[in-house]
Design an enzyme around this catalytic site. Structure first.
Site, PDB file in Angstrom:
ATOM      1  N   GLU A  14      -5.312   4.519  -4.744  1.00 13.31           N
ATOM      2  CA  GLU A  14      -4.846   3.156  -4.467  1.00 13.31           C
ATOM      3  C   GLU A  14      -3.534   2.895  -5.200  1.00 13.31           C
ATOM      4  OE1 GLU A  14      -5.874   1.513  -1.700  1.00 13.31           O
ATOM      5  OE2 GLU A  14      -7.909   1.498  -2.502  1.00 13.31           O
ATOM      6  N   GLY A 101      -7.781 -10.071   6.554  1.00 16.13           N
ATOM      7  CA  GLY A 101      -7.672 -10.317   5.117  1.00 16.13           C
ATOM      8  C   GLY A 101      -8.770  -9.637   4.316  1.00 16.13           C
ATOM      9  N   ASP A 151      -1.681   2.834   5.295  1.00 12.22           N
ATOM     10  CA  ASP A 151      -2.500   2.128   6.283  1.00 12.22           C
ATOM     11  C   ASP A 151      -2.104   2.516   7.704  1.00 12.22           C
ATOM     12  OD1 ASP A 151      -3.260   0.949   3.967  1.00 12.22           O
ATOM     13  OD2 ASP A 151      -2.410  -1.018   4.408  1.00 12.22           O
TER      14      ASP A 151
HETATM   15  C1  GLA Z   1      -1.935  -2.082   0.948  1.00 12.91           C
HETATM   16  C2  GLA Z   1      -0.671  -1.396   1.441  1.00 12.91           C
HETATM   17  C3  GLA Z   1      -0.782   0.119   1.338  1.00 12.91           C
HETATM   18  C4  GLA Z   1      -1.232   0.552  -0.053  1.00 12.91           C
HETATM   19  C5  GLA Z   1      -2.436  -0.261  -0.506  1.00 12.91           C
HETATM   20  C6  GLA Z   1      -2.801   0.008  -1.942  1.00 12.91           C
HETATM   21  O1  GLA Z   1      -3.020  -1.788   1.784  1.00 12.91           O
HETATM   22  O2  GLA Z   1      -0.406  -1.748   2.772  1.00 12.91           O
HETATM   23  O3  GLA Z   1       0.442   0.719   1.674  1.00 12.91           O
HETATM   24  O4  GLA Z   1      -0.178   0.479  -0.968  1.00 12.91           O
HETATM   25  O5  GLA Z   1      -2.225  -1.654  -0.378  1.00 12.91           O
HETATM   26  O6  GLA Z   1      -3.217   1.318  -2.090  1.00 12.91           O
END
Ligand code: GLA
Length: 364
Positions: A14, A101, A151
């Site tokens: 993360e 969200g 993502d």
């Molecule tokens: C969000 C962002 C991702 C990543 C996560 C944390 O989901 O869109 O790119 O940085 O936070 O891991």
């Protein structure tokens, strides 16, 4: 033509993606379904069926006055127009079963799915990687969040029963089978999204970039622990701690992959717990609701690991649980959360599924 664009979970890794590090996400079986038709009218007509809202966008159009789903669409259309794609005369509608969200990345599913739907329908050659990068650019340029690539990449490249080990420096990935018979990923939604999420996200990214530049590196990816520790004196304490977290989290992703390959779910769960601790204490992107859910889960029989998932400040926790204990774990967490915060948490089973795909090609 109908397109399915999934949300994603992140098993571990993360806040490492925008540091050119490693992440281990997967696409899930919840997402957004797009439908594209030709109308022949000028401009493009887009309908968000679930909220009964729509927009018409013309070539060279302007962005909506305030940030909403329409901002993504407008940004994408302007960028595709610059690439020479003619999207006039189309009607696109979409409906979602992805909780907004919740940290399952409904925005990546929206952006990537919309681009995918347009380029597929118009037979425009564009790789999945390029689609992910365009959706990310729209986040940066139009939405104002300097998100990483995780993502978007996961939503587009998912495979059923496989986690994606993505190297965010080379943007190359390997698939790691994840189909344990006895374990399930349970998501528990805090149902909160604290308002500082976007600004804190950009702040964290800036802190990491500052740390890397203090060491003369392009990103934290090329920094190792010795280098960081030797140069501790030139860092502000806060920047140091955040950079250290990123290096540790990258390490955890590698160890988590080794554990998965060895079917060692106990170690995998411990790495998830350590990830949560780092995100909460060092990186400071958790909140009391996420901490409560993760820590309560970690103490329950049958939970191998629990941590916050995604950007933080709300959304879901991800829990690796023994399938045989699932119902009890779910109800215990829901009632403990209700007693503490007066909020009814939603829970979801995250089934690891295919990335964006064409559901049918009927064109009317
Ligand atoms: C969000 C962002 C991702 C990543 C996560 C944390 O989901 O869109 O790119 O940085 O936070 O891991």
């Amino acid at each position: 033509m109908k397109i399915f664009s999934p949300g994603r979970i992140n098993l571990i890794g993360e806040h490492t993606d925008y540091n050119n590090g490693f992440v281990l996400p997967a696409a899930i079986d919840k997402g957004i379904t797009f439908s594209v038709q030709r109308t022949g009218n000028k401009g493009i007509y887009i309908q968000a069926l679930d909220i009964d809202e729509s927009m018409i966008f013309q070539e060279g159009g302007t962005l909506p006055p305030s940030l909403s789903w329409k901002t993504f669409m407008a940004g994408i259309l302007l960028e595709l127009e610059n690439e020479g794609l003619d999207w006039n005369g189309l009607k696109v509608d979409f409906t979602s079963n992805l909780p907004i969200g919740s940290g399952m990345s409904s925005s990546a599913a929206l952006g990537c799915g919309f681009i995918f739907a347009l380029v597929k329908y118009l037979n425009h050659p564009m790789s999945r990687k390029a689609i992910a990068q365009l959706a990310q650019l729209v986040d940066h340029k139009y939405v104002g969040v300097r998100s990483g690539i995780m993502d978007q990449f996961a939503s587009l490249h998912g495979k059923k029963g496989q986690a994606i080990l993505l190297d965010c420096q080379s943007i190359e990935h390997q698939l790691i089978p994840f189909q344990p018979e006895d374990y399930t990923f349970l998501l528990v939604n805090t149902m909160v999204k604290h308002s500082l999420a976007e600004s804190a996200y950009n702040d964290r990214r800036a802190a990491c970039e500052k740390g890397a530049s203090l060491l003369g590196a392009n990103s934290l990816r090329t920094v190792n622990f010795e280098q960081l520790n030797e140069n501790k004196a030139i860092f502000e304490e806060d920047t140091f701690v955040k950079c250290q977290y990123v290096l540790e989290e990258n390490d955890r992703v590698k160890k988590a992959c080794q554990a998965l390959r060895a079917d060692d779910f106990i170690t995998f769960g411990q790495l998830m717990n350590a990830s949560h601790e780092g995100l909460s204490q060092a990186y400071q992107v958790s909140c009391e609701e996420l901490d409560f859910l993760a820590e309560t889960a970690q103490n329950l029989t049958g939970v191998l690991g629990a941590r916050m998932m995604g950007g933080g400040f709300g959304g879901c926790t991800i829990n690796l649980v023994k399938t045989s204990e699932l119902d009890l774990i779910k109800s215990t967490l829901i009632s403990a959360y209700k007693a503490k915060f007066g909020i009814e948490a939603e829970t979801y089973i995250a089934n690891i599924a295919e990335g964006t795909y064409v559901m049918d090609t009927d064109c009317d």
